[in-house]
Design an enzyme around this catalytic site. Structure first.
Site, PDB file in Angstrom:
ATOM      1  N   LYS A  78      42.782   6.853 -13.559  1.00 36.21           N
ATOM      2  CA  LYS A  78      42.257   7.922 -12.694  1.00 36.21           C
ATOM      3  C   LYS A  78      42.151   9.221 -13.502  1.00 36.21           C
ATOM      4  CE  LYS A  78      43.089  10.051  -8.129  1.00 36.21           C
ATOM      5  NZ  LYS A  78      43.957  10.093  -6.925  1.00 36.21           N
ATOM      6  N   SER A 158      41.558   9.656  -2.283  1.00 37.99           N
ATOM      7  CA  SER A 158      40.852  10.216  -3.411  1.00 37.99           C
ATOM      8  C   SER A 158      40.680   9.256  -4.588  1.00 37.99           C
ATOM      9  CB  SER A 158      41.595  11.466  -3.891  1.00 37.99           C
ATOM     10  OG  SER A 158      42.853  11.125  -4.429  1.00 37.99           O
ATOM     11  N   SER A 182      46.041   8.479  -0.762  1.00 38.34           N
ATOM     12  CA  SER A 182      44.953   8.250  -1.722  1.00 38.34           C
ATOM     13  C   SER A 182      45.028   6.991  -2.571  1.00 38.34           C
ATOM     14  CB  SER A 182      44.837   9.440  -2.661  1.00 38.34           C
ATOM     15  OG  SER A 182      44.154  10.463  -2.003  1.00 38.34           O
TER      16      SER A 182
HETATM   17  N1  GLN Z   1      43.045  12.501   2.050  1.00 37.34           N
HETATM   18  C1  GLN Z   1      44.230  13.284   1.824  1.00 37.34           C
HETATM   19  C2  GLN Z   1      43.858  14.685   1.404  1.00 37.34           C
HETATM   20  O1  GLN Z   1      42.699  14.941   1.252  1.00 37.34           O
HETATM   21  C3  GLN Z   1      45.113  12.625   0.816  1.00 37.34           C
HETATM   22  C4  GLN Z   1      44.691  12.829  -0.549  1.00 37.34           C
HETATM   23  C5  GLN Z   1      45.638  12.225  -1.537  1.00 37.34           C
HETATM   24  O2  GLN Z   1      46.480  11.406  -1.179  1.00 37.34           O
HETATM   25  N2  GLN Z   1      45.513  12.686  -2.763  1.00 37.34           N
HETATM   26  O3  GLN Z   1      44.694  15.529   1.235  1.00 37.34           O
END
Ligand code: GLN
Length: 495
Positions: A78, A158, A182
């Site tokens: 990532k 994400s 995410s």
């Molecule tokens: N969708 C969540 C956010 O936008 C979680 C994102 C994540 O876990 N990095 O904060």
């Protein structure tokens, strides 16, 4: 051997050790698959030279007969992980051109174990999002489609690039990070396994920070066994991360007995949301029945503060983000805006941050600074922290009552279409995290396991939540569920 890119980590490891294939062969097959999969937008920086070199070194090590499990395994990383000399942009314009001088602890542990890096993977900007649509590189695309409809779907976010790449067999596994879901939500959207470890199990050092009290890296893999193998190589105490736990790391793979007789599985009533699609309800009750058939004791439980988790998360995460992102100021890292004659330091900050950050990141920074501001700190931030404590106590109470793991849906729906949420209220997007954020707020381990398909043929996942530090047990429950669910579907190749 055929279809080298489809191998799991465990199968590749065993095949390489037997001499049936080599890391060089698997790596070349992955590089070719990546070259043919531009339409997925999964890989955003390619590192074939590094991969080829690491694969050769891995093959030499395997020949000695003393190679670790991850040796020779080609991975996607990532973009949030700092990788030495390789662009690490957190999918943000503000980090354009940033090539770290150092390697994150997770990637250095993986490389020390002989893993191979194919390149960097797409994601939402600074890991903020649930659809990979906030990335400066453009969308990552889900390899799955609805029936015969060729509308492009989100791989979730994400860690959308990681999810897409693993599901499309571009790599054997990938790293992800999970602040509010995410790893687990994208894993569920593409039919793979995603594990968020206990907070502190995996070092955060060298991972671009979003919300430091919630962020945790974990494996995104083709199955549960691979999760166990990869977690083993990623975790452990790191003196460079003061929140990393100095605890012994058990052998996760050997915990996979498939025996969960007598284990108590909690089913929390608060996760039965109004308007939840019938298919999700059914998946959940089917999963419950599978665990029961495997000998587990099913127990109805209550986690009474669940409804406050999402609002608390969307105060705490932006608050921490606004503080973490203050360092991107046009001086220390990446992008600096072109300045006009007479511009001073304030103009430099303003222009740099306005150009460098996308709209979702700007929204989070504004929410974060607002909830931390003098007049509102108690009303928002401190209240959210108190709610967080109550959520954590909910879990502690059920674990003290003998619950070993908790079963819930991973997401409230299957993957949605890219662009479908563009005009929606941002809160619609935040609702994706309804089943996952509680786990981050409480610092617990959680895993998403593919368990079925919806009417349109899209994967759906179930989430298991474990006791802190008991990833080994959690993995074994997940392994049992995986075996019972027998999910083997793959997306039809169109890219
Ligand atoms: N969708 C969540 C956010 O936008 C979680 C994102 C994540 O876990 N990095 O904060």
């Amino acid at each position: 051997m055929t279809d080298l890119t489809k191998l799991t980590i465990a199968k590749a490891r065993d095949a390489m050790r037997k001499g049936d294939t080599t890391s060089a062969e698997i790596t070349q097959a992955c590089l070719a698959a990546i070259d043919g999969a531009g339409a997925l937008g999964a890989f955003v920086h390619h590192t074939p030279e590094i991969a080829t070199e690491q694969a050769a070194a891995a093959d030499a090590r395997i020949k000695t007969g003393d190679a670790p499990d991850m040796c020779g395994i080609p991975l996607g990383i990532k973009d949030l992980f700092c990788t030495k000399g390789v662009p690490s942009q957190a999918a943000s314009g503000i980090l354009e051109g940033f090539k770290p001088e150092y390697e994150s602890t997770v990637t250095s542990q993986l490389f020390d174990a002989g893993a191979v890096m194919l390149g960097k993977l797409n994601m939402d900007e600074f890991a903020m999002g649930s659809s990979n649509e906030t990335s400066v590189y453009g969308n990552a695309v889900n390899p799955w489609r609805r029936g015969n409809d060729d509308a492009a779907l989100t791989p979730g976010g994400s860690s959308g690039g990681s999810a897409s790449a693993v599901a499309a067999d571009l790599c054997l596994a990938a790293t992800g990070t999970d602040t509010g879901g995410s790893i687990r939500q994208p894993a569920a959207f593409v039919g793979i396994t995603g594990l968020k470890p206990t907070y502190g199990r995996v070092s955060r050092w060298g991972i671009v920070a979003f919300a430091s009290s919630l962020d945790q890296a974990g494996p995104m893999t083709k199955d549960v066994r691979d999760s166990a193998i990869m977690l083993q190589a990623m975790c452990g105490h790191d003196p460079k991360d003061s929140t990393s736990a100095d605890l012994a790391v058990p052998d996760f793979e050997s915990a996979l007995s498939g025996d969960i007789k007598g284990k108590t599985i909690g089913i929390p009533k608060e996760y039965r949301m109004d308007g939840m699609p019938e298919e999700i309800e059914k998946l959940w009750s089917d999963g419950t029945a599978m665990l029961k058939d495997a000998g587990a004791v099913i127990k109805d439980i209550s986690l009474p503060h669940t409804q406050y988790a999402l609002p608390a998360y969307y105060v705490i995460a932006p608050a921490e983000a606004s503080s973490n992102l203050a360092r991107y100021d046009g001086v220390r890292f990446g992008h600096r805006a072109k300045l006009a004659q007479g511009d001073g330091i304030t103009e430099m900050y303003e222009k740099t941050r306005a150009e460098g950050f996308g709209p979702e990141v700007q929204r989070r920074v504004m929410i974060g600074t607002y909830v931390l501001s003098a007049g509102f700190y108690d009303a928002y931030y401190n209240r959210a922290r108190r709610v967080r404590t109550l959520i954590k106590q909910d879990f502690e109470t059920v674990f003290a009552d003998g619950v070993d793991a908790i079963l819930t849906p991973a997401t409230p729906s299957a993957a949605f279409g890219l662009g479908e949420m563009t005009d929606a209220d941002p809160i619609q997007m935040y609702l994706n995290d309804v089943f996952t954020v509680t786990v981050n707020l409480a610092g617990l381990p959680g895993i998403s396991v593919p368990a079925g398909l919806d009417k349109q043929g899209l994967p759906l996942g179930l989430q298991l939540i474990g006791r802190p530090w008991e990833e080994a047990d959690l993995l074994n429950v997940a392994y049992t569920l995986e075996g019972a669910a027998g999910f083997v579907a793959k997306p039809t190749k169109w890219w």
